[in-house]
Design a protein around this motif. Structure first.
Motif, PDB file in Angstrom:
ATOM      1  N   VAL A  82       0.878  -1.171   0.000  1.00 12.33           N
ATOM      2  CA  VAL A  82       0.000   0.000   0.000  1.00 12.33           C
ATOM      3  C   VAL A  82       0.912   1.217   0.000  1.00 12.33           C
ATOM      4  CG1 VAL A  82      -1.863   1.190   1.197  1.00 12.33           C
ATOM      5  CG2 VAL A  82      -1.766  -1.312   1.215  1.00 12.33           C
ATOM      6  N   ASP A  83       0.985   1.896  -1.136  1.00  8.60           N
ATOM      7  CA  ASP A  83       2.056   2.861  -1.414  1.00  8.60           C
ATOM      8  C   ASP A  83       1.630   4.318  -1.277  1.00  8.60           C
ATOM      9  OD1 ASP A  83       3.485   0.636  -2.164  1.00  8.60           O
ATOM     10  OD2 ASP A  83       3.753   1.225  -4.256  1.00  8.60           O
ATOM     11  N   THR A  84       2.587   5.134  -0.855  1.00  5.77           N
ATOM     12  CA  THR A  84       2.513   6.593  -0.961  1.00  5.77           C
ATOM     13  C   THR A  84       1.238   7.144  -0.333  1.00  5.77           C
ATOM     14  OG1 THR A  84       3.387   6.104  -3.194  1.00  5.77           O
ATOM     15  CG2 THR A  84       3.262   8.419  -2.551  1.00  5.77           C
ATOM     16  N   MET A  85       0.920   6.688   0.861  1.00  3.73           N
ATOM     17  CA  MET A  85      -0.327   7.064   1.520  1.00  3.73           C
ATOM     18  C   MET A  85      -0.135   8.368   2.300  1.00  3.73           C
ATOM     19  SD  MET A  85      -2.406   4.725   0.505  1.00  3.73           S
ATOM     20  CE  MET A  85      -3.820   5.018   1.564  1.00  3.73           C
ATOM     21  N   PRO A  86      -0.842   9.452   1.909  1.00  2.00           N
ATOM     22  CA  PRO A  86      -0.604  10.751   2.523  1.00  2.00           C
ATOM     23  C   PRO A  86      -1.660  11.206   3.516  1.00  2.00           C
ATOM     24  CG  PRO A  86      -1.726  11.083   0.452  1.00  2.00           C
ATOM     25  CD  PRO A  86      -1.651   9.592   0.670  1.00  2.00           C
ATOM     26  N   ASN A  87      -2.768  10.467   3.614  1.00  4.85           N
ATOM     27  CA  ASN A  87      -3.957  10.944   4.311  1.00  4.85           C
ATOM     28  C   ASN A  87      -4.320   9.952   5.416  1.00  4.85           C
ATOM     29  OD1 ASN A  87      -6.959  11.004   4.756  1.00  4.85           O
ATOM     30  ND2 ASN A  87      -6.831  12.769   3.371  1.00  4.85           N
ATOM     31  N   PHE A  88      -4.268  10.400   6.668  1.00  7.42           N
ATOM     32  CA  PHE A  88      -4.420   9.481   7.792  1.00  7.42           C
ATOM     33  C   PHE A  88      -5.794   8.831   7.824  1.00  7.42           C
ATOM     34  CE2 PHE A  88      -4.470   8.961  12.671  1.00  7.42           C
ATOM     35  CZ  PHE A  88      -3.993   7.664  12.577  1.00  7.42           C
ATOM     36  N   PHE A  89      -6.836   9.580   7.526  1.00 12.58           N
ATOM     37  CA  PHE A  89      -8.174   8.981   7.561  1.00 12.58           C
ATOM     38  C   PHE A  89      -8.302   7.905   6.491  1.00 12.58           C
ATOM     39  CE2 PHE A  89     -12.870   9.182   6.593  1.00 12.58           C
ATOM     40  CZ  PHE A  89     -13.251   8.483   7.729  1.00 12.58           C
ATOM     41  N   GLU A  90      -7.767   8.154   5.305  1.00 14.53           N
ATOM     42  CA  GLU A  90      -7.784   7.125   4.267  1.00 14.53           C
ATOM     43  C   GLU A  90      -7.008   5.891   4.719  1.00 14.53           C
ATOM     44  OE1 GLU A  90      -6.868   6.563  -0.520  1.00 14.53           O
ATOM     45  OE2 GLU A  90      -5.881   8.189   0.581  1.00 14.53           O
ATOM     46  N   ILE A  91      -5.877   6.095   5.361  1.00 14.87           N
ATOM     47  CA  ILE A  91      -5.079   4.978   5.876  1.00 14.87           C
ATOM     48  C   ILE A  91      -5.903   4.150   6.858  1.00 14.87           C
ATOM     49  CG2 ILE A  91      -3.107   4.402   7.364  1.00 14.87           C
ATOM     50  CD1 ILE A  91      -1.690   6.885   6.117  1.00 14.87           C
ATOM     51  N   GLN A  92      -6.615   4.814   7.748  1.00 16.35           N
ATOM     52  CA  GLN A  92      -7.420   4.098   8.738  1.00 16.35           C
ATOM     53  C   GLN A  92      -8.541   3.300   8.083  1.00 16.35           C
ATOM     54  OE1 GLN A  92      -8.052   7.801  11.038  1.00 16.35           O
ATOM     55  NE2 GLN A  92      -7.353   6.654  12.822  1.00 16.35           N
ATOM     56  N   VAL A  93      -9.242   3.931   7.134  1.00 15.08           N
ATOM     57  CA  VAL A  93     -10.344   3.233   6.469  1.00 15.08           C
ATOM     58  C   VAL A  93      -9.820   2.036   5.672  1.00 15.08           C
ATOM     59  CG1 VAL A  93     -12.174   3.430   4.740  1.00 15.08           C
ATOM     60  CG2 VAL A  93     -11.788   5.291   6.373  1.00 15.08           C
ATOM     61  N   LEU A  94      -8.738   2.243   4.937  1.00 15.01           N
ATOM     62  CA  LEU A  94      -8.196   1.171   4.106  1.00 15.01           C
ATOM     63  C   LEU A  94      -7.681   0.023   4.966  1.00 15.01           C
ATOM     64  CD1 LEU A  94      -7.374  -0.044   1.434  1.00 15.01           C
ATOM     65  CD2 LEU A  94      -5.398   1.485   1.382  1.00 15.01           C
ATOM     66  N   THR A  95      -7.036   0.333   6.065  1.00 16.51           N
ATOM     67  CA  THR A  95      -6.539  -0.718   6.949  1.00 16.51           C
ATOM     68  C   THR A  95      -7.688  -1.531   7.530  1.00 16.51           C
ATOM     69  OG1 THR A  95      -4.605   0.620   7.506  1.00 16.51           O
ATOM     70  CG2 THR A  95      -5.133  -1.194   8.991  1.00 16.51           C
ATOM     71  N   GLN A  96      -8.757  -0.863   7.909  1.00 16.02           N
ATOM     72  CA  GLN A  96      -9.933  -1.576   8.425  1.00 16.02           C
ATOM     73  C   GLN A  96     -10.589  -2.422   7.329  1.00 16.02           C
ATOM     74  OE1 GLN A  96     -11.918   1.865   9.975  1.00 16.02           O
ATOM     75  NE2 GLN A  96     -10.690   1.884  11.847  1.00 16.02           N
ATOM     76  N   LEU A  97     -10.563  -1.927   6.093  1.00 12.24           N
ATOM     77  CA  LEU A  97     -11.060  -2.710   4.965  1.00 12.24           C
ATOM     78  C   LEU A  97     -10.216  -3.971   4.770  1.00 12.24           C
ATOM     79  CD1 LEU A  97     -12.591  -3.133   2.226  1.00 12.24           C
ATOM     80  CD2 LEU A  97     -10.900  -1.611   1.200  1.00 12.24           C
ATOM     81  N   LEU A  98      -8.913  -3.829   4.873  1.00 12.19           N
ATOM     82  CA  LEU A  98      -8.029  -4.982   4.733  1.00 12.19           C
ATOM     83  C   LEU A  98      -8.345  -6.049   5.783  1.00 12.19           C
ATOM     84  CD1 LEU A  98      -4.676  -3.063   4.120  1.00 12.19           C
ATOM     85  CD2 LEU A  98      -5.941  -4.398   2.425  1.00 12.19           C
ATOM     86  N   ALA A  99      -8.660  -5.600   6.984  1.00  9.96           N
ATOM     87  CA  ALA A  99      -8.951  -6.544   8.065  1.00  9.96           C
ATOM     88  C   ALA A  99     -10.189  -7.382   7.785  1.00  9.96           C
ATOM     89  CB  ALA A  99      -9.119  -5.786   9.377  1.00  9.96           C
ATOM     90  N   GLN A 100     -11.028  -6.942   6.880  1.00  9.19           N
ATOM     91  CA  GLN A 100     -12.247  -7.661   6.550  1.00  9.19           C
ATOM     92  C   GLN A 100     -12.042  -8.713   5.460  1.00  9.19           C
ATOM     93  OE1 GLN A 100     -15.018  -4.573   5.460  1.00  9.19           O
ATOM     94  NE2 GLN A 100     -14.719  -3.467   7.382  1.00  9.19           N
ATOM     95  N   GLN A 101     -10.849  -8.748   4.854  1.00  4.99           N
ATOM     96  CA  GLN A 101     -10.617  -9.670   3.747  1.00  4.99           C
ATOM     97  C   GLN A 101     -10.254 -11.057   4.272  1.00  4.99           C
ATOM     98  OE1 GLN A 101     -11.546  -8.311   0.865  1.00  4.99           O
ATOM     99  NE2 GLN A 101     -11.807  -6.494   2.168  1.00  4.99           N
ATOM    100  N   PRO A 102     -10.987 -12.093   3.870  1.00  6.11           N
ATOM    101  CA  PRO A 102     -10.734 -13.442   4.413  1.00  6.11           C
ATOM    102  C   PRO A 102      -9.439 -14.052   3.905  1.00  6.11           C
ATOM    103  CG  PRO A 102     -12.412 -13.528   2.702  1.00  6.11           C
ATOM    104  CD  PRO A 102     -12.152 -12.072   2.964  1.00  6.11           C
TER     105      PRO A 102
END
Length: 304
Positions: free
Chosen positions: A159-179
């Protein structure tokens, strides 16, 4: 889960990451100065993508990052590509890296590249984080791409070049949902070694990422050499997770013309990598404007 994947243990040992994709594709005549950037090659010259991956593996890279940073359904839709075609192009990006790996370094890894929403804006926002969507909008933007990369069989997610903390949080939580999630690193776009590009203190970001079980590594990319050592030190003070660094050599990017201007380079990878290793980095490669020759330098240092 990433914590039980055998690849996770490998991330704690020195590994060589590959280098630039977009600026290497330019050497093959691929057009990159538009909103699709390096993803143009998925449409016009997939063989060039294969050749770039192969050259990095030949230079000693252990990990290839797929040419999917700018490849997403929304970006392809803007140029008239259907939803199903867009997903197939993302899968094709994985397959090209997998084929180069099979042909050159069968023990290597393929990391599926996930870029930020700011990259889709194609205005340099990945270096500022100056955008704000809702959690639902970020999830809608990222979900299908993440699932497509995973279903295509990547070994890792980058997950590259992430500049926005809220986006990082949402994306990380999305990743946690992947089986079927694979080991995943989150690499940050920074304003300086203490600050995320959107202004969030880097310690705040790293502390949050350190607490997320789905995050297998924390990194910094596409910033100049001088920022890397103090950024590693900032990360290591907050986390024992593997640290990933892949800088650019300091050239200037113009988001309007979407072109790079060279600047004199005071340092080489051979000069700086030992200090990065000593400070705690374990996965080292290059971002925009780096070459297979640079990766060969890193390989020499990491595989003595």
């Amino acid at each position: 889960m990433p914590t039980t994947n055998p690849i996770t243990a490998s991330l704690h040992t020195p590994l060589v990451l590959d280098g630039a994709m977009g600026t290497e594709l330019e050497q093959y005549g691929v057009k990159t100065n538009d909103a699709l950037w390096s993803a143009n090659a998925l449409l016009t010259d997939p063989e060039a993508i294969y050749q770039v991956h192969a050259r990095y593996f030949q230079a000693g890279a252990d990990i290839a990052i797929t040419d999917t940073y700018q490849a997403n359904v929304a970006a392809f839709a803007r140029v008239g590509i259907s939803h199903s075609q867009a997903l197939q192009l993302i899968r094709r990006g994985v397959q090209l890296a997998q084929q180069a790996r099979a042909d050159v370094n069968p023990r290597g890894f393929v990391a599926g590249c996930v870029g930020p929403y700011g990259a889709y804006l194609a205005n340099g926002a990945e270096y500022t984080g100056d955008y704000q969507l809702s959690a639902a909008e970020y999830a809608a933007f990222h979900t299908e791409k993440v699932q497509t990369l995973l279903s295509a069989g990547v070994d890792l997610l980058s997950v590259d070049t992430m500049p926005n903390f809220f986006e990082i949080q949402v994306l990380t939580q999305l990743l946690a949902q992947q089986p079927n999630l694979v080991p995943t690193w989150i690499s940050l776009s920074i304003r300086d070694p203490q600050t995320l590009s959107d202004g969030t203190p880097l310690t705040t970001v790293v502390q949050w990422l350190d607490a997320q079980d789905v995050v297998s590594g924390i990194g910094v990319n596409c910033t100049d050499f001088a920022q890397i050592l103090p950024a590693i030190q900032t990360i290591r003070a907050q986390s024992e997770k593997p640290i990933v660094v892949y800088p650019n050599p300091g050239d200037h990017y113009d988001p309007h013309t979407k072109t790079w201007t060279p600047v004199p380079h005071a340092l080489t990878f051979a000069e700086v990598v030992p200090s990065w290793l000593a400070a705690g980095a374990t996965i080292i490669g290059g971002c925009c404007r780096t070459t297979p020759a640079d990766i060969a330098q890193i390989t020499t240092l990491l595989k003595k």
